[in-house]
Design a protein around this motif. Structure first.
Motif, PDB file in Angstrom:
ATOM      1  N   THR A   1      -5.932  16.468   1.959  1.00 19.08           N
ATOM      2  CA  THR A   1      -6.952  17.482   1.689  1.00 19.08           C
ATOM      3  C   THR A   1      -7.629  17.923   2.984  1.00 19.08           C
ATOM      4  O   THR A   1      -7.835  19.123   3.216  1.00 19.08           O
ATOM      5  CB  THR A   1      -8.003  16.944   0.714  1.00 19.08           C
ATOM      6  OG1 THR A   1      -7.360  16.578  -0.515  1.00 19.08           O
ATOM      7  CG2 THR A   1      -9.067  17.986   0.432  1.00 19.08           C
ATOM      8  N   ILE A   2      -7.985  16.964   3.840  1.00 11.71           N
ATOM      9  CA  ILE A   2      -8.629  17.308   5.106  1.00 11.71           C
ATOM     10  C   ILE A   2      -7.663  18.089   5.990  1.00 11.71           C
ATOM     11  O   ILE A   2      -8.046  19.078   6.625  1.00 11.71           O
ATOM     12  CB  ILE A   2      -9.124  16.042   5.833  1.00 11.71           C
ATOM     13  CG1 ILE A   2     -10.175  15.318   4.985  1.00 11.71           C
ATOM     14  CG2 ILE A   2      -9.705  16.397   7.199  1.00 11.71           C
ATOM     15  CD1 ILE A   2     -10.638  13.996   5.576  1.00 11.71           C
ATOM     16  N   TRP A   3      -6.398  17.678   6.020  1.00 16.77           N
ATOM     17  CA  TRP A   3      -5.400  18.338   6.870  1.00 16.77           C
ATOM     18  C   TRP A   3      -5.270  19.809   6.525  1.00 16.77           C
ATOM     19  O   TRP A   3      -5.100  20.652   7.414  1.00 16.77           O
ATOM     20  CB  TRP A   3      -4.057  17.629   6.733  1.00 16.77           C
ATOM     21  CG  TRP A   3      -2.967  18.210   7.586  1.00 16.77           C
ATOM     22  CD1 TRP A   3      -1.999  19.099   7.205  1.00 16.77           C
ATOM     23  CD2 TRP A   3      -2.731  17.959   8.974  1.00 16.77           C
ATOM     24  NE1 TRP A   3      -1.178  19.410   8.260  1.00 16.77           N
ATOM     25  CE2 TRP A   3      -1.598  18.717   9.365  1.00 16.77           C
ATOM     26  CE3 TRP A   3      -3.363  17.153   9.929  1.00 16.77           C
ATOM     27  CZ2 TRP A   3      -1.105  18.701  10.662  1.00 16.77           C
ATOM     28  CZ3 TRP A   3      -2.863  17.135  11.221  1.00 16.77           C
ATOM     29  CH2 TRP A   3      -1.748  17.905  11.574  1.00 16.77           C
TER      30      TRP A   3
ATOM     31  N   PRO B   1      -5.245  25.665  13.158  1.00 20.86           N
ATOM     32  CA  PRO B   1      -4.038  25.340  13.940  1.00 20.86           C
ATOM     33  C   PRO B   1      -4.362  24.585  15.232  1.00 20.86           C
ATOM     34  O   PRO B   1      -3.624  23.670  15.629  1.00 20.86           O
ATOM     35  CB  PRO B   1      -3.421  26.712  14.219  1.00 20.86           C
ATOM     36  CG  PRO B   1      -3.865  27.552  13.062  1.00 20.86           C
ATOM     37  CD  PRO B   1      -5.253  27.081  12.746  1.00 20.86           C
ATOM     38  N   HIS B   2      -5.442  24.960  15.896  1.00 21.35           N
ATOM     39  CA  HIS B   2      -5.817  24.288  17.141  1.00 21.35           C
ATOM     40  C   HIS B   2      -6.189  22.827  16.879  1.00 21.35           C
ATOM     41  O   HIS B   2      -5.807  21.936  17.653  1.00 21.35           O
ATOM     42  CB  HIS B   2      -6.991  25.010  17.806  1.00 21.35           C
ATOM     43  CG  HIS B   2      -7.477  24.346  19.056  1.00 21.35           C
ATOM     44  ND1 HIS B   2      -6.766  24.369  20.231  1.00 21.35           N
ATOM     45  CD2 HIS B   2      -8.598  23.614  19.302  1.00 21.35           C
ATOM     46  CE1 HIS B   2      -7.419  23.697  21.162  1.00 21.35           C
ATOM     47  NE2 HIS B   2      -8.538  23.222  20.616  1.00 21.35           N
ATOM     48  N   GLU B   3      -6.919  22.568  15.799  1.00 24.19           N
ATOM     49  CA  GLU B   3      -7.320  21.198  15.480  1.00 24.19           C
ATOM     50  C   GLU B   3      -6.112  20.338  15.119  1.00 24.19           C
ATOM     51  O   GLU B   3      -6.036  19.163  15.492  1.00 24.19           O
ATOM     52  CB  GLU B   3      -8.343  21.209  14.335  1.00 24.19           C
ATOM     53  CG  GLU B   3      -9.698  21.743  14.764  1.00 24.19           C
ATOM     54  CD  GLU B   3     -10.638  21.960  13.603  1.00 24.19           C
ATOM     55  OE1 GLU B   3     -11.857  21.849  13.789  1.00 24.19           O
ATOM     56  OE2 GLU B   3     -10.146  22.271  12.485  1.00 24.19           O
TER      57      GLU B   3
ATOM     58  N   GLN C   1      -2.890  11.371  16.347  1.00 19.98           N
ATOM     59  CA  GLN C   1      -3.845  10.964  15.315  1.00 19.98           C
ATOM     60  C   GLN C   1      -3.688  11.808  14.047  1.00 19.98           C
ATOM     61  O   GLN C   1      -4.668  12.143  13.393  1.00 19.98           O
ATOM     62  CB  GLN C   1      -5.284  11.107  15.847  1.00 19.98           C
ATOM     63  CG  GLN C   1      -5.649  10.134  16.935  1.00 19.98           C
ATOM     64  CD  GLN C   1      -5.747   8.713  16.423  1.00 19.98           C
ATOM     65  OE1 GLN C   1      -6.028   8.482  15.249  1.00 19.98           O
ATOM     66  NE2 GLN C   1      -5.498   7.745  17.285  1.00 19.98           N
ATOM     67  N   THR C   2      -2.439  12.161  13.717  1.00 22.71           N
ATOM     68  CA  THR C   2      -2.200  12.959  12.512  1.00 22.71           C
ATOM     69  C   THR C   2      -2.160  12.046  11.291  1.00 22.71           C
ATOM     70  O   THR C   2      -1.204  12.048  10.520  1.00 22.71           O
ATOM     71  CB  THR C   2      -0.874  13.729  12.642  1.00 22.71           C
ATOM     72  OG1 THR C   2       0.177  12.788  12.901  1.00 22.71           O
ATOM     73  CG2 THR C   2      -0.939  14.741  13.763  1.00 22.71           C
ATOM     74  N   ASN C   3      -3.207  11.272  11.112  1.00 19.82           N
ATOM     75  CA  ASN C   3      -3.288  10.324  10.010  1.00 19.82           C
ATOM     76  C   ASN C   3      -4.701  10.317   9.460  1.00 19.82           C
ATOM     77  O   ASN C   3      -5.526  11.172   9.813  1.00 19.82           O
ATOM     78  CB  ASN C   3      -2.873   8.923  10.497  1.00 19.82           C
ATOM     79  CG  ASN C   3      -3.640   8.510  11.753  1.00 19.82           C
ATOM     80  OD1 ASN C   3      -4.741   8.997  12.007  1.00 19.82           O
ATOM     81  ND2 ASN C   3      -3.061   7.619  12.536  1.00 19.82           N
ATOM     82  N   ALA C   4      -4.990   9.349   8.582  1.00 19.33           N
ATOM     83  CA  ALA C   4      -6.317   9.280   7.970  1.00 19.33           C
ATOM     84  C   ALA C   4      -7.406   9.094   9.015  1.00 19.33           C
ATOM     85  O   ALA C   4      -8.512   9.636   8.887  1.00 19.33           O
ATOM     86  CB  ALA C   4      -6.358   8.141   6.950  1.00 19.33           C
ATOM     87  N   LEU C   5      -7.110   8.332  10.064  1.00 19.45           N
ATOM     88  CA  LEU C   5      -8.103   8.064  11.100  1.00 19.45           C
ATOM     89  C   LEU C   5      -8.507   9.356  11.813  1.00 19.45           C
ATOM     90  O   LEU C   5      -9.698   9.660  11.959  1.00 19.45           O
ATOM     91  CB  LEU C   5      -7.539   7.059  12.104  1.00 19.45           C
ATOM     92  CG  LEU C   5      -8.548   6.236  12.909  1.00 19.45           C
ATOM     93  CD1 LEU C   5      -9.366   5.346  11.998  1.00 19.45           C
ATOM     94  CD2 LEU C   5      -7.823   5.405  13.950  1.00 19.45           C
ATOM     95  N   GLY C   6      -7.515  10.129  12.253  1.00 13.67           N
ATOM     96  CA  GLY C   6      -7.798  11.361  12.979  1.00 13.67           C
ATOM     97  C   GLY C   6      -8.437  12.429  12.109  1.00 13.67           C
ATOM     98  O   GLY C   6      -9.388  13.101  12.527  1.00 13.67           O
ATOM     99  N   CYS C   7      -7.921  12.588  10.900  1.00 10.90           N
ATOM    100  CA  CYS C   7      -8.470  13.612   9.998  1.00 10.90           C
ATOM    101  C   CYS C   7      -9.917  13.310   9.627  1.00 10.90           C
ATOM    102  O   CYS C   7     -10.766  14.199   9.615  1.00 10.90           O
ATOM    103  CB  CYS C   7      -7.609  13.708   8.741  1.00 10.90           C
ATOM    104  SG  CYS C   7      -5.984  14.465   9.012  1.00 10.90           S
TER     105      CYS C   7
END
Length: 232
Positions: A88-90, A95-97, A106-112
């Protein structure tokens, strides 16, 4: 009951933070924190020489508050890193984020959740909340130093969100900032989230983003990890 607990613990944390920040002995029941027109907490009975402000956040089993002088406005947000919210956050990222998270792996729960927490702290600082699209809050840059992440915003260059992982009770103090964080009772249906890490994001003017401030947050981060590791 959960809403009552979060309200009571939030007010208690905010009052303790006010007392600690000003270093004045004041009975907590002499302080009154009400809601402003946007739902923001307001210190309506202020016995201190200069006007003080507070920011309150709670997420499941953690509640936190920050006290500050109105001449140096700040805000705070705490978010549980819940993997079920990652998609949902993704979908809300620009696009920049997304590219930022990919570059930092960090394309996971931690980064999002990090970005979400930073947005929330900025939204609280602006007293706008998330009532508008998050695009104006777009993150421009991420800096990681000694486990502390500094989040810079594209359209608000005068502030920075300083974020670190919170896993247990902690208390950090310095002349500009007092945080009061403690465990909060919660319904059993949230028990699986008790062991999940939380992002704690503090929004500060860039003038206050100095080595002393970062040192205080780094110390709090280390204390938090030690406490978390000691918890079964």
């Amino acid at each position: 009951d959960a809403r009552k607990n979060s309200y009571i613990f939030g007010r208690l944390c905010a009052k303790r933070a006010l007392v600690q920040c000003t270093n004045q002995v004041t009975q907590l029941d002499h302080l009154c924190i009400t809601n402003g027109v946007f739902g923001q907490p307001v210190v309506s009975q202020n016995p201190y020489p200069s006007a003080m402000g507070v920011s309150i956040s709670h997420s499941h089993h953690v509640v936190a508050a920050i006290a500050f002088s109105q001449s140096h406005p700040m805000a705070l947000d705490v978010e549980v890193v819940d993997p079920t919210h990652t998609h949902t956050i993704w979908t809300q990222l620009t696009p920049h984020e997304r590219q930022l998270l990919q570059v930092t792996n960090q394309t996971n729960a931690l980064g999002c959740t990090l970005l979400w927490s930073a947005w929330e702290s900025l939204a609280k600082g602006l007293q706008a909340g998330l009532s508008i699209t998050h695009t104006p809050y777009e993150v421009k840059q991420l800096e990681v130093t000694n486990g502390i992440t500094r989040v810079h915003f594209r359209h608000f260059s005068h502030v920075v969100a300083i974020c670190f992982l919170l896993n247990s009770d902690t208390l950090a103090q310095n002349p500009l900032l007092t945080m009061n964080v403690q465990a909060m009772d919660k319904p059993s249906r949230c028990s699986h989230k008790r062991k999940l890490p939380c992002w704690l994001s503090v929004l500060v003017p860039k003038q206050n983003d100095n080595s002393h401030f970062l040192s205080a947050l780094h110390t709090a981060c280390q204390q938090t990890k030690e406490l978390f590791n000691a918890v079964d």
